[in-house]
Design a protein around this motif. Structure first.
Motif, PDB file in Angstrom:
ATOM      1  N   GLY A  77      16.807 -10.230 -33.598  1.00  0.00           N
ATOM      2  CA  GLY A  77      17.727  -9.595 -34.544  1.00  0.00           C
ATOM      3  C   GLY A  77      18.534 -10.657 -35.263  1.00  0.00           C
ATOM      4  O   GLY A  77      18.649 -11.794 -34.791  1.00  0.00           O
ATOM      5  N   ILE A 104      18.328  -6.989 -30.668  1.00  0.00           N
ATOM      6  CA  ILE A 104      18.224  -5.808 -31.537  1.00  0.00           C
ATOM      7  C   ILE A 104      16.801  -5.257 -31.427  1.00  0.00           C
ATOM      8  O   ILE A 104      15.831  -6.021 -31.384  1.00  0.00           O
ATOM      9  CB  ILE A 104      18.505  -6.189 -33.016  1.00  0.00           C
ATOM     10  N   ASP A 106      14.129  -1.374 -31.954  1.00  0.00           N
ATOM     11  CA  ASP A 106      13.929  -0.132 -32.707  1.00  0.00           C
ATOM     12  C   ASP A 106      14.237   1.105 -31.865  1.00  0.00           C
ATOM     13  O   ASP A 106      13.920   2.215 -32.269  1.00  0.00           O
ATOM     14  CB  ASP A 106      12.500  -0.057 -33.270  1.00  0.00           C
ATOM     15  N   SER A 246      22.506   2.359 -28.661  1.00  0.00           N
ATOM     16  CA  SER A 246      21.680   2.834 -29.766  1.00  0.00           C
ATOM     17  C   SER A 246      22.519   3.288 -30.955  1.00  0.00           C
ATOM     18  O   SER A 246      23.629   3.785 -30.770  1.00  0.00           O
ATOM     19  CB  SER A 246      20.857   4.015 -29.242  1.00  0.00           C
ATOM     20  N   ARG A 257      15.969   4.147 -37.010  1.00  0.00           N
ATOM     21  CA  ARG A 257      15.671   3.342 -35.825  1.00  0.00           C
ATOM     22  C   ARG A 257      16.467   2.035 -35.758  1.00  0.00           C
ATOM     23  O   ARG A 257      16.261   1.120 -36.558  1.00  0.00           O
ATOM     24  CB  ARG A 257      14.170   2.983 -35.710  1.00  0.00           C
ATOM     25  N   CYS A 258      17.380   1.948 -34.851  1.00  0.00           N
ATOM     26  CA  CYS A 258      18.029   0.674 -34.526  1.00  0.00           C
ATOM     27  C   CYS A 258      18.779   0.852 -33.206  1.00  0.00           C
ATOM     28  O   CYS A 258      19.453   1.864 -33.005  1.00  0.00           O
ATOM     29  CB  CYS A 258      19.009   0.230 -35.614  1.00  0.00           C
ATOM     30  N   LEU A 294      13.333  -6.110 -36.214  1.00  0.00           N
ATOM     31  CA  LEU A 294      13.558  -4.896 -36.987  1.00  0.00           C
ATOM     32  C   LEU A 294      13.717  -5.274 -38.457  1.00  0.00           C
ATOM     33  O   LEU A 294      14.176  -6.369 -38.756  1.00  0.00           O
ATOM     34  CB  LEU A 294      14.849  -4.270 -36.448  1.00  0.00           C
ATOM     35  N   VAL A 298      17.211  -2.255 -42.434  1.00  0.00           N
ATOM     36  CA  VAL A 298      17.739  -1.443 -41.334  1.00  0.00           C
ATOM     37  C   VAL A 298      18.879  -2.187 -40.633  1.00  0.00           C
ATOM     38  O   VAL A 298      19.909  -1.594 -40.294  1.00  0.00           O
ATOM     39  CB  VAL A 298      16.610  -1.069 -40.339  1.00  0.00           C
ATOM     40  N   GLN A 299      18.714  -3.481 -40.471  1.00  0.00           N
ATOM     41  CA  GLN A 299      19.783  -4.239 -39.793  1.00  0.00           C
ATOM     42  C   GLN A 299      21.026  -4.329 -40.680  1.00  0.00           C
ATOM     43  O   GLN A 299      22.148  -4.280 -40.184  1.00  0.00           O
ATOM     44  CB  GLN A 299      19.282  -5.626 -39.386  1.00  0.00           C
ATOM     45  N   ALA A 302      22.701  -1.034 -40.285  1.00  0.00           N
ATOM     46  CA  ALA A 302      23.404  -0.952 -38.990  1.00  0.00           C
ATOM     47  C   ALA A 302      24.702  -1.749 -39.039  1.00  0.00           C
ATOM     48  O   ALA A 302      25.735  -1.309 -38.517  1.00  0.00           O
ATOM     49  CB  ALA A 302      22.497  -1.474 -37.884  1.00  0.00           C
TER      50      ALA A 302
END
Ligand code: MLT
Length: 410
Positions: A77, A104, A106, A246, A257-258, A294, A298-299, A302
């Motif tokens: 991650g 990190i 999924d 999560s 998803r993360c 990931l 998405v990161q 997050a």
């Protein structure tokens, strides 16, 4: 002819939620006009909050530029996400973690399953009953168990019953175990663990050289003060615990998803020769080999959860779900149904009427009220006679579901 992994043949039924989906589909196929309300699987319904969505969009645009394009990222991650998690999620709890201790991923479902890769099959595992089925089934899949008995308990696993009598908090195992799964706030019962309870487990793990897998996927739903959000709030826990967290329920990421897993550098287990081996480099090795990290957008999405705006917006959504939980809990209690959970957890764990099994209650609710929940026995034999309702629905649907249940059962 190639040979299958025979352990899969030991699995008793289909995975719980697809099985529920199958039964609901059979019902809706023959009752196409039924307006079914789904409070079964704990899947979120509120959209991503604006701060997260903006960061997500921007990160996707970044990928269309040569300056900010991102290819493979670090398997562990991005440092900026990990450091934000440490700063915003752990520092306020008085917990210091290093960047290298967070991975990190999924999803916690995958992580709680994949973590078994770095543990020998000879380890004896203890899991609660009822339990999130992934802990049980993945141990069967890797070959750690014998066959299931008629109750559905697998030979080789130590089951820790969680009942009304022990307030849904498992007792310490009587026999020696090496790995203990704990989940607080608990899925499915909604029970929480006080500092004293967690300290009891940490002390026990340290004394007996066991490793705790602590699933804290629902920590954001704790509303009462004084309840630990992380096992690392307990002294000594970095030497005996791995924590799973999560974004799925916390920030509406079930589809995005993360998640992340914390493997402290102080945590060890022994090799065949008895040498103490650090688990952190083993997990790092596993992730670097089997996982490519990931996606960048998405990161970034997050990370935006932790911005001032994002944090407030996400908290509003959590409050919305917890108000749903209150509506369900109080609505059912008003017709005499005994309910647990729903105060520090998005799940209501209700007792089915005397003599009605969990699956019979599932059918009754589906057929008479067109409401879908999850039968307690699907989480293990000690869940028989219970039923789980999820508070992740839309408010109108939650109110409608409670009205229908009251009409049918009241
Ligand atoms: C549940 O309903 O128990 C959860 O949604 C399952 C999960 O998180 O995988």
């Amino acid at each position: 002819m190639a040979r299958v992994n025979d352990s899969y043949l030991k699995l008793k039924a289909g995975y719980l939620f697809p099985e529920i989906g199958r039964r609901v589909k059979a019902f809706t196929d023959s009752n196409p006009d039924a307006k079914v309300i789904r409070l079964g699987i704990g899947d979120v319904t509120r959209p991503l909050v604006p701060a997260v969505l903006d960061a997500f969009h921007k990160a996707i645009d970044d990928l269309g530029t040569s300056e900010d394009f991102h290819g493979y990222g670090p398997e562990q991650g991005y440092k900026w996400l990990i450091d934000t998690i440490i700063e915003k999620s752990y520092k306020p709890l008085g917990v210091d973690l290093k960047t290298s201790e967070i991975f990190i991923s999924d999803g916690s479902k995958c992580d709680t399953a994949n973590i078994l890769d770095i543990f020998d099959l000879s380890n004896r595992v203890a899991i609660s009953d009822p339990v999130y089925p992934v802990y049980n089934d993945t141990n069967v899949m890797v070959g750690r168990t014998g066959e299931a008995d008629e109750k559905g308990h697998y030979e080789g696993i130590v089951y820790m019953p969680c009942t009304e009598e022990n307030n849904f908090s498992p007792a310490l195992p009587k026999e020696k175990v090496d790995i203990i799964y704990l989940c607080f706030p608990n899925n499915p019962t909604g029970a929480v663990a006080s500092k004293e309870v967690l300290k009891k487990w940490v002390d026990y793990a340290l004394e007996t050289d066991a490793v705790i897998f602590f699933d804290a996927a629902y920590e954001a739903f704790i509303t009462e003060p004084g309840i630990p959000h992380s096992i690392y709030e307990i002294e000594g826990s970095k030497k005996c615990a791995i924590e799973f967290r999560s974004f799925s329920k916390t920030a509406g990421f079930t589809g995005v998803r993360c998640a992340f897993t914390v493997v402290p550098e102080a945590l060890t287990a022994r090799s065949e020769s008895g040498r103490a081996v650090n688990l952190n480099p083993l997990w790092n090795r596993r992730q670097s080999t089997k996982f490519n990290g990931l996606s960048y957008p998405v990161q970034r999405a997050a990370q935006a959860v932790y911005s001032d705006e994002g944090w407030k917006q996400v908290q509003d959504v959590i409050d919305y779900y917890m108000e749903n939980a209150r509506i369900i809990r109080e609505g059912l209690q008003s017709i005499g149904i005994i309910c647990h959970g729903g105060v520090n957890s998005p799940y209501i764990w209700l007792k089915t009427p005397e003599g009605v099994s969990s699956w019979d209650f599932f059918d009754k609710l589906l057929i008479e009220a067109n409401v879908v929940g999850t039968p307690g026995s699907g989480f293990g034999p000690a869940g028989e006679g219970y039923f789980r309702l999820s508070a992740f629905g839309d408010r109108d649907q939650i109110e409608e579901a409670v009205d229908r249940i009251k009409k049918n059962l009241g």
